[in-house]
Every structure is written in structure tokens, then in C-alpha cells.
Design a protein around this motif. Structure first.
Motif, PDB file in Angstrom:
ATOM      1  N   ASP A  26       0.981  -2.974  -5.148  1.00  0.00           N
ATOM      2  CA  ASP A  26       0.615  -2.121  -6.263  1.00  0.00           C
ATOM      3  C   ASP A  26       1.622  -0.985  -6.418  1.00  0.00           C
ATOM      4  O   ASP A  26       2.084  -0.392  -5.431  1.00  0.00           O
ATOM      5  CB  ASP A  26      -0.792  -1.553  -6.034  1.00  0.00           C
ATOM      6  N   PHE A  27       1.927  -0.660  -7.672  1.00  0.00           N
ATOM      7  CA  PHE A  27       2.932   0.350  -8.026  1.00  0.00           C
ATOM      8  C   PHE A  27       2.791   1.647  -7.221  1.00  0.00           C
ATOM      9  O   PHE A  27       3.763   2.186  -6.724  1.00  0.00           O
ATOM     10  CB  PHE A  27       2.819   0.636  -9.526  1.00  0.00           C
ATOM     11  N   GLY A  28       1.566   2.132  -7.070  1.00  0.00           N
ATOM     12  CA  GLY A  28       1.351   3.404  -6.380  1.00  0.00           C
ATOM     13  C   GLY A  28       1.354   3.312  -4.871  1.00  0.00           C
ATOM     14  O   GLY A  28       1.221   4.333  -4.184  1.00  0.00           O
ATOM     15  N   SER A  29       1.510   2.115  -4.342  1.00  0.00           N
ATOM     16  CA  SER A  29       1.404   1.924  -2.891  1.00  0.00           C
ATOM     17  C   SER A  29       2.702   1.509  -2.213  1.00  0.00           C
ATOM     18  O   SER A  29       2.729   1.312  -1.000  1.00  0.00           O
ATOM     19  CB  SER A  29       0.341   0.845  -2.609  1.00  0.00           C
ATOM     20  N   THR A  30       3.784   1.386  -2.984  1.00  0.00           N
ATOM     21  CA  THR A  30       5.030   0.895  -2.386  1.00  0.00           C
ATOM     22  C   THR A  30       5.610   1.867  -1.364  1.00  0.00           C
ATOM     23  O   THR A  30       6.132   1.440  -0.331  1.00  0.00           O
ATOM     24  CB  THR A  30       6.083   0.580  -3.464  1.00  0.00           C
ATOM     25  N   ALA A  31       5.520   3.166  -1.632  1.00  0.00           N
ATOM     26  CA  ALA A  31       6.074   4.147  -0.681  1.00  0.00           C
ATOM     27  C   ALA A  31       5.345   4.082   0.653  1.00  0.00           C
ATOM     28  O   ALA A  31       5.971   4.107   1.721  1.00  0.00           O
ATOM     29  CB  ALA A  31       6.007   5.559  -1.267  1.00  0.00           C
ATOM     30  N   ALA A  32       4.025   3.977   0.595  1.00  0.00           N
ATOM     31  CA  ALA A  32       3.235   3.877   1.828  1.00  0.00           C
ATOM     32  C   ALA A  32       3.550   2.577   2.559  1.00  0.00           C
ATOM     33  O   ALA A  32       3.664   2.558   3.791  1.00  0.00           O
ATOM     34  CB  ALA A  32       1.746   3.949   1.506  1.00  0.00           C
ATOM     35  N   ALA A  33       3.727   1.502   1.805  1.00  0.00           N
ATOM     36  CA  ALA A  33       4.063   0.215   2.422  1.00  0.00           C
ATOM     37  C   ALA A  33       5.436   0.288   3.082  1.00  0.00           C
ATOM     38  O   ALA A  33       5.639  -0.241   4.184  1.00  0.00           O
ATOM     39  CB  ALA A  33       4.036  -0.892   1.364  1.00  0.00           C
ATOM     40  N   PHE A  34       6.372   0.960   2.417  1.00  0.00           N
ATOM     41  CA  PHE A  34       7.721   1.122   2.973  1.00  0.00           C
ATOM     42  C   PHE A  34       7.653   1.951   4.258  1.00  0.00           C
ATOM     43  O   PHE A  34       8.266   1.594   5.267  1.00  0.00           O
ATOM     44  CB  PHE A  34       8.628   1.793   1.938  1.00  0.00           C
ATOM     45  N   SER A  35       6.900   3.038   4.237  1.00  0.00           N
ATOM     46  CA  SER A  35       6.722   3.862   5.440  1.00  0.00           C
ATOM     47  C   SER A  35       6.109   3.055   6.572  1.00  0.00           C
ATOM     48  O   SER A  35       6.408   3.272   7.741  1.00  0.00           O
ATOM     49  CB  SER A  35       5.821   5.070   5.141  1.00  0.00           C
ATOM     50  N   GLY A  36       5.260   2.101   6.197  1.00  0.00           N
ATOM     51  CA  GLY A  36       4.585   1.258   7.184  1.00  0.00           C
ATOM     52  C   GLY A  36       5.427   0.102   7.692  1.00  0.00           C
ATOM     53  O   GLY A  36       4.960  -0.696   8.503  1.00  0.00           O
ATOM     54  N   GLY A  37       6.679  -0.021   7.189  1.00  0.00           N
ATOM     55  CA  GLY A  37       7.581  -1.034   7.721  1.00  0.00           C
ATOM     56  C   GLY A  37       7.904  -2.185   6.811  1.00  0.00           C
ATOM     57  O   GLY A  37       8.692  -3.062   7.173  1.00  0.00           O
ATOM     58  N   LYS A  38       7.323  -2.222   5.604  1.00  0.00           N
ATOM     59  CA  LYS A  38       7.613  -3.326   4.692  1.00  0.00           C
ATOM     60  C   LYS A  38       8.925  -3.080   3.937  1.00  0.00           C
ATOM     61  O   LYS A  38       9.171  -1.981   3.463  1.00  0.00           O
ATOM     62  CB  LYS A  38       6.472  -3.512   3.681  1.00  0.00           C
ATOM     63  N   GLY A  39       9.740  -4.103   3.841  1.00  0.00           N
ATOM     64  CA  GLY A  39      10.975  -4.039   3.069  1.00  0.00           C
ATOM     65  C   GLY A  39      12.092  -3.274   3.755  1.00  0.00           C
ATOM     66  O   GLY A  39      11.866  -2.474   4.657  1.00  0.00           O
ATOM     67  N   GLU A  40      13.296  -3.555   3.285  1.00  0.00           N
ATOM     68  CA  GLU A  40      14.477  -2.837   3.778  1.00  0.00           C
ATOM     69  C   GLU A  40      14.911  -1.753   2.791  1.00  0.00           C
ATOM     70  O   GLU A  40      15.618  -0.812   3.153  1.00  0.00           O
ATOM     71  CB  GLU A  40      15.613  -3.836   4.018  1.00  0.00           C
ATOM     72  N   PHE A  41      14.493  -1.915   1.529  1.00  0.00           N
ATOM     73  CA  PHE A  41      14.733  -0.934   0.469  1.00  0.00           C
ATOM     74  C   PHE A  41      13.469  -0.884  -0.386  1.00  0.00           C
ATOM     75  O   PHE A  41      12.680  -1.824  -0.398  1.00  0.00           O
ATOM     76  CB  PHE A  41      15.904  -1.344  -0.422  1.00  0.00           C
ATOM     77  N   THR A  42      13.295   0.212  -1.113  1.00  0.00           N
ATOM     78  CA  THR A  42      12.195   0.301  -2.073  1.00  0.00           C
ATOM     79  C   THR A  42      12.672   1.070  -3.294  1.00  0.00           C
ATOM     80  O   THR A  42      13.551   1.931  -3.195  1.00  0.00           O
ATOM     81  CB  THR A  42      10.947   0.971  -1.459  1.00  0.00           C
ATOM     82  N   VAL A  43      12.110   0.741  -4.444  1.00  0.00           N
ATOM     83  CA  VAL A  43      12.428   1.441  -5.684  1.00  0.00           C
ATOM     84  C   VAL A  43      11.280   2.405  -5.958  1.00  0.00           C
ATOM     85  O   VAL A  43      10.142   1.975  -6.128  1.00  0.00           O
ATOM     86  CB  VAL A  43      12.609   0.453  -6.855  1.00  0.00           C
TER      87      VAL A  43
END
Length: 204
Positions: free
Chosen positions: A98-115
Motif C-alpha cells: 500500500d502507498f502509505g506503507s512502503t516506508a515502513a516496509a523499507f525500514s522493516g527490510g523489504k526492497g533495496e530501494f524505495t520511491v
């Protein structure tokens, strides 16, 4: 959807939304009558600092992206193509979060980059969870990124409201163009209670 249903008279969204509605055969098309922003407002955030970042660094990487068909994702894919990268083959763009959750997911270890948009990009940096390495707005150039829109019938029946609304927007643009980041931050701070003044100033 709110404009089409009549719950709202004026909407603020990516310019593409009205095009999609038109292509579906709307008999009272929603028309974009004023531009909100003319550049993408989001940033590419990496796990590590990359002082000499190039978009080709995304090859074979996993990036937390935006909604398919939305302006953020379309601009991101446009930049990739401009740099010789095939969005469907040369990297993995995760569009499941979800659009509003990508930063939290990135902090949690998902992905190598995030927009990310603000304040998420700055928050990731402040928490040392990520580092802004590129501005999509700089690298995409001018695009009709966000627009104000209304039904054709509403514009025809209420031209004075549409003009007054647009004049109000212009006053805001003029204010931003004639004041410092600190002055603007103080004015808009009540709208962003979750962020301190320094953070808002940095974002502005």
C-alpha cells in the motif's frame, strides 16, 4: 470517484485520473482546469549512501514502487526507460505494498530501494534507515503531475467559482515564490502536526 458521484465538486489528483474516466465513456467528463505541481515530488531512497548514483544502479535490484497506472509509477518507469532500463525485465518493482506503507516496509527490510514522498523520505534519512539518492522530479523534467479537476457541467455552471479557486491557487504559488523555506514552514506547520519545524523546513 468522489467527483463522479457528486460527493465533491473539485478534486486534486494525478492528471491521469480524468483521462482514465474519460476513456471509460463518462458522459459528463471530469476536466483538469488547473495544475497543482509540474514535477514529480518523490525521491528514490537507497539503503546505503550512493554519492555517484546512476539510474543504471537499479539493474537487478528490488524497488518498492507505486500503484500501477498511477502518476508516481508512470514517471518512475519513464525515467528508467530514458536511462535504457526496461521496467519489466531489468529490475523487480514491488507494487504489492500500500502507498502509505512502503516506508515502513523499507525500514522493516523489504526492497533495496524505495520511491517515497515527503515526509517519508526525510524521516527515513533521519532514522538512518535510508538515503535519498535521486529526485524523480529533477530527472523526469516537467510533467502535469497533479491537477485540480471538476465535471464539465460544474465548470460550465460555476465559472466564477472555478476562476476564484484558481486565483487562490495562484496566490499560494506567488507566496511560495516570494518567501523563504523557514517562512513557508511556519505557515504550513499546523497542517503537519506530526513533524517538527526543522523537518518541515528541510522538506520545503
Amino acid at each position: 470517484a468522489a467527483i463522479i458521484s457528486g460527493d465533491a465538486q473539485i478534486g486534486f489528483m494525478g492528471a491521469e485520473a480524468s483521462v482514465y474516466a474519460y476513456l471509460e465513456g463518462a458522459n459528463d467528463p471530469v476536466v483538469n482546469f488547473a495544475q497543482g505541481t509540474q514535477r514529480a515530488g518523490n525521491f528514490l531512497v537507497a539503503r546505503e549512501e550512493i554519492p555517484d548514483f546512476h539510474w543504471t544502479d537499479l539493474k537487478d535490484k528490488k524497488v518498492l514502487g507505486g500503484r500501477k497506472g498511477g502518476m508516481p509509477e508512470m514517471v518512475f518507469e519513464y525515467i528508467l526507460r530514458q536511462n535504457g532500463i526496461d521496467p519489466s525485465k531489468d529490475l523487480i518493482i514491488d507494487q504489492s505494498i500500500d502507498f502509505g506503507s512502503t516506508a515502513a516496509a523499507f525500514s522493516g527490510g523489504k526492497g533495496e530501494f524505495t520511491v517515497e514522498f515527503e515526509p517519508a523520505a526525510t524521516t527515513l534519512e533521519k532514522n538512518a534507515d535510508g538515503y535519498v539518492v535521486a529526485s524523480l522530479g529533477v530527472d523526469s523534467g516537467y510533467v502535469p503531475y497533479t491537477s485540480y479537476s471538476a465535471k464539465t457541467s460544474y465548470i460550465e455552471k460555476h465559472p466564477e467559482i472555478i476562476q476564484a479557486f484558481t486565483d487562490g491557487l495562484q496566490k499560494g504559488v506567488d507566496y511560495v515564490n516570494s518567501h523563504t523555506a523557514e517562512e513557508i514552514a511556519k505557515v504550513i506547520q499546523p497542517q503537519f502536526k506530526e513533524n517538527d519545524l526543522d523537518t518541515i523546513t528541510t522538506i520545503v
